[in-house]
Write a protein that holds these residues in place. Structure first.
Motif, PDB file in Angstrom:
ATOM      1  N   MET A 123      43.064  46.030  42.857  1.00 46.66           N
ATOM      2  CA  MET A 123      41.551  46.091  42.592  1.00 46.66           C
ATOM      3  C   MET A 123      41.327  47.354  41.963  1.00 46.66           C
ATOM      4  SD  MET A 123      40.455  43.352  43.222  1.00 46.66           S
ATOM      5  CE  MET A 123      38.877  43.711  42.468  1.00 46.66           C
ATOM      6  N   LEU A 124      40.727  47.607  40.726  1.00 48.05           N
ATOM      7  CA  LEU A 124      40.357  48.671  40.252  1.00 48.05           C
ATOM      8  C   LEU A 124      39.770  49.581  41.027  1.00 48.05           C
ATOM      9  CD1 LEU A 124      40.356  50.433  37.699  1.00 48.05           C
ATOM     10  CD2 LEU A 124      38.457  49.195  36.778  1.00 48.05           C
ATOM     11  N   ALA A 125      38.563  49.129  41.761  1.00 48.29           N
ATOM     12  CA  ALA A 125      37.823  49.946  42.678  1.00 48.29           C
ATOM     13  C   ALA A 125      38.681  50.775  43.877  1.00 48.29           C
ATOM     14  CB  ALA A 125      36.444  49.059  43.097  1.00 48.29           C
ATOM     15  N   ASP A 126      39.493  49.957  44.413  1.00 49.35           N
ATOM     16  CA  ASP A 126      40.113  50.759  45.621  1.00 49.35           C
ATOM     17  C   ASP A 126      41.636  50.488  45.742  1.00 49.35           C
ATOM     18  OD1 ASP A 126      40.411  48.087  46.291  1.00 49.35           O
ATOM     19  OD2 ASP A 126      38.790  48.265  47.661  1.00 49.35           O
ATOM     20  N   GLY A 127      42.157  49.742  44.790  1.00 48.42           N
ATOM     21  CA  GLY A 127      43.747  49.625  44.991  1.00 48.42           C
ATOM     22  C   GLY A 127      44.074  48.450  45.908  1.00 48.42           C
ATOM     23  N   ASP A 128      43.182  47.823  46.403  1.00 46.66           N
ATOM     24  CA  ASP A 128      43.504  46.511  47.492  1.00 46.66           C
ATOM     25  C   ASP A 128      44.108  45.460  46.577  1.00 46.66           C
ATOM     26  OD1 ASP A 128      42.640  48.144  49.581  1.00 46.66           O
ATOM     27  OD2 ASP A 128      40.765  47.141  49.765  1.00 46.66           O
ATOM     28  N   VAL A 129      44.739  44.716  47.525  1.00 41.40           N
ATOM     29  CA  VAL A 129      45.298  43.238  46.994  1.00 41.40           C
ATOM     30  C   VAL A 129      43.917  42.521  46.489  1.00 41.40           C
ATOM     31  CG1 VAL A 129      46.422  41.259  47.812  1.00 41.40           C
ATOM     32  CG2 VAL A 129      47.438  43.248  48.311  1.00 41.40           C
ATOM     33  N   PRO A 130      44.284  41.903  45.384  1.00 47.69           N
ATOM     34  CA  PRO A 130      43.249  41.280  44.822  1.00 47.69           C
ATOM     35  C   PRO A 130      42.321  40.190  45.670  1.00 47.69           C
ATOM     36  CG  PRO A 130      44.770  41.409  43.144  1.00 47.69           C
ATOM     37  CD  PRO A 130      45.217  41.797  44.411  1.00 47.69           C
ATOM     38  N   ALA A 131      43.078  39.648  46.718  1.00 47.19           N
ATOM     39  CA  ALA A 131      42.440  38.320  47.524  1.00 47.19           C
ATOM     40  C   ALA A 131      41.792  37.505  46.510  1.00 47.19           C
ATOM     41  CB  ALA A 131      41.421  38.925  48.301  1.00 47.19           C
ATOM     42  N   ARG A 132      40.434  37.016  46.995  1.00 47.44           N
ATOM     43  CA  ARG A 132      39.806  35.798  45.974  1.00 47.44           C
ATOM     44  C   ARG A 132      39.770  36.225  44.475  1.00 47.44           C
ATOM     45  NH1 ARG A 132      35.049  36.684  49.666  1.00 47.44           N
ATOM     46  NH2 ARG A 132      34.171  37.579  47.602  1.00 47.44           N
ATOM     47  N   ARG A 133      39.830  37.562  44.299  1.00 47.62           N
ATOM     48  CA  ARG A 133      39.769  37.997  42.745  1.00 47.62           C
ATOM     49  C   ARG A 133      41.195  37.637  42.005  1.00 47.62           C
ATOM     50  NH1 ARG A 133      34.871  38.146  40.933  1.00 47.62           N
ATOM     51  NH2 ARG A 133      35.599  39.329  39.239  1.00 47.62           N
ATOM     52  N   GLY A 134      42.143  37.519  42.967  1.00 44.71           N
ATOM     53  CA  GLY A 134      43.486  37.023  42.240  1.00 44.71           C
ATOM     54  C   GLY A 134      43.491  35.885  41.735  1.00 44.71           C
ATOM     55  N   TRP A 135      42.478  34.893  42.343  1.00 48.38           N
ATOM     56  CA  TRP A 135      42.161  33.532  41.803  1.00 48.38           C
ATOM     57  C   TRP A 135      41.617  33.672  40.499  1.00 48.38           C
ATOM     58  CZ3 TRP A 135      44.665  29.474  42.995  1.00 48.38           C
ATOM     59  CH2 TRP A 135      45.372  29.375  44.523  1.00 48.38           C
ATOM     60  N   VAL A 136      40.672  34.571  40.147  1.00 44.18           N
ATOM     61  CA  VAL A 136      40.039  34.734  38.996  1.00 44.18           C
ATOM     62  C   VAL A 136      40.805  35.109  38.009  1.00 44.18           C
ATOM     63  CG1 VAL A 136      37.918  36.045  37.792  1.00 44.18           C
ATOM     64  CG2 VAL A 136      37.632  35.206  40.168  1.00 44.18           C
ATOM     65  N   ARG A 137      41.634  36.121  38.159  1.00 40.48           N
ATOM     66  CA  ARG A 137      42.606  36.590  37.137  1.00 40.48           C
ATOM     67  C   ARG A 137      43.498  35.280  36.900  1.00 40.48           C
ATOM     68  NH1 ARG A 137      47.467  39.293  36.563  1.00 40.48           N
ATOM     69  NH2 ARG A 137      47.592  41.223  35.570  1.00 40.48           N
ATOM     70  N   ALA A 138      43.943  34.524  37.752  1.00 40.07           N
ATOM     71  CA  ALA A 138      44.720  33.508  37.356  1.00 40.07           C
ATOM     72  C   ALA A 138      44.195  32.411  36.516  1.00 40.07           C
ATOM     73  CB  ALA A 138      45.213  32.881  39.090  1.00 40.07           C
ATOM     74  N   ALA A 139      42.896  31.991  36.975  1.00 40.22           N
ATOM     75  CA  ALA A 139      42.123  31.193  36.253  1.00 40.22           C
ATOM     76  C   ALA A 139      41.691  31.680  34.657  1.00 40.22           C
ATOM     77  CB  ALA A 139      40.769  31.037  36.875  1.00 40.22           C
ATOM     78  N   VAL A 140      41.571  33.008  34.392  1.00 34.39           N
ATOM     79  CA  VAL A 140      41.548  33.447  33.111  1.00 34.39           C
ATOM     80  C   VAL A 140      42.903  33.483  32.495  1.00 34.39           C
ATOM     81  CG1 VAL A 140      40.641  35.113  31.601  1.00 34.39           C
ATOM     82  CG2 VAL A 140      39.355  34.468  33.440  1.00 34.39           C
ATOM     83  N   TYR A 141      43.747  33.445  33.187  1.00 31.74           N
ATOM     84  CA  TYR A 141      45.087  33.708  32.490  1.00 31.74           C
ATOM     85  C   TYR A 141      45.593  32.037  32.075  1.00 31.74           C
ATOM     86  CZ  TYR A 141      49.669  34.379  30.974  1.00 31.74           C
ATOM     87  OH  TYR A 141      50.945  34.504  29.906  1.00 31.74           O
TER      88      TYR A 141
END
Length: 166
Positions: free
Chosen positions: A103-121
């Motif tokens: 995550m850009l904000a804090d370096g954490d594992v993306p969690a739910r945002r990983g699904w967003v990234r996967a969807a857009v790709y």
């Protein structure tokens, strides 16, 4: 008085995070993941009968079966990428290249945002037969070269992520 030598622009270090992954690392990781995609594609072509049809009818394709195989492939690939990124921030390719999505904000594992990234790709790949998916993938893949300062592709921007060394 001589002019000061020009130094290459420095990529800013994100607070509390390792350095950004290089475009070369990202490309190599994506090549590995493309091999995963290729295996899924071959399995889907066989499972839908599209492969057998093309062997029985040389030079012909059953476009309905090929399209079904494509949709299945991209749906499974979306699941693969979304699961891996949401849990650890790494696909098989990223693990091999020792990089990860954060995550850009804090370096954490993306969690739910990983699904967003996967969807857009992954999901625009379902539009490959109408060329839209191919054009999107190309633009998405090269967009990290002109994104400053974090070298983020469109799928990174959508998920608010960055790729760093692991």
């Amino acid at each position: 008085m001589s002019p000061e030598p020009l130094s290459p622009p420095q990529t800013p270090q994100l607070p509390g995070m390792p350095p950004l992954a290089t475009p070369g690392q990202r490309f190599a990781a994506r090549l590995v993941d493309t091999l995963v995609l290729g295996v899924l594609w071959a399995v889907a072509l066989a499972a839908t009968g599209a492969l057998q049809y093309s062997m029985d009818h040389p030079g012909e394709q059953d476009m309905a079966r090929v399209t079904l195989a494509l949709v299945l492939t991209m749906a499974v690939y979306f699941g693969y990428e979304g699961t891996m990124l949401s849990r650890t921030g790494q696909t098989l390719g990223k693990k091999l290249l020792r990089i990860r999505v954060a995550m850009l904000a804090d370096g954490d594992v993306p969690a739910r945002r990983g699904w967003v990234r996967a969807a857009v790709y992954a999901l625009p790949g379902m539009l490959v037969p109408v060329l839209v998916g191919t054009v999107f993938w190309l633009v998405n893949s090269v967009s990290l070269y002109w994104d400053k300062p974090y070298r983020r592709a469109l799928h990174d921007k959508a998920a608010r992520t960055v790729v760093v060394t692991a």
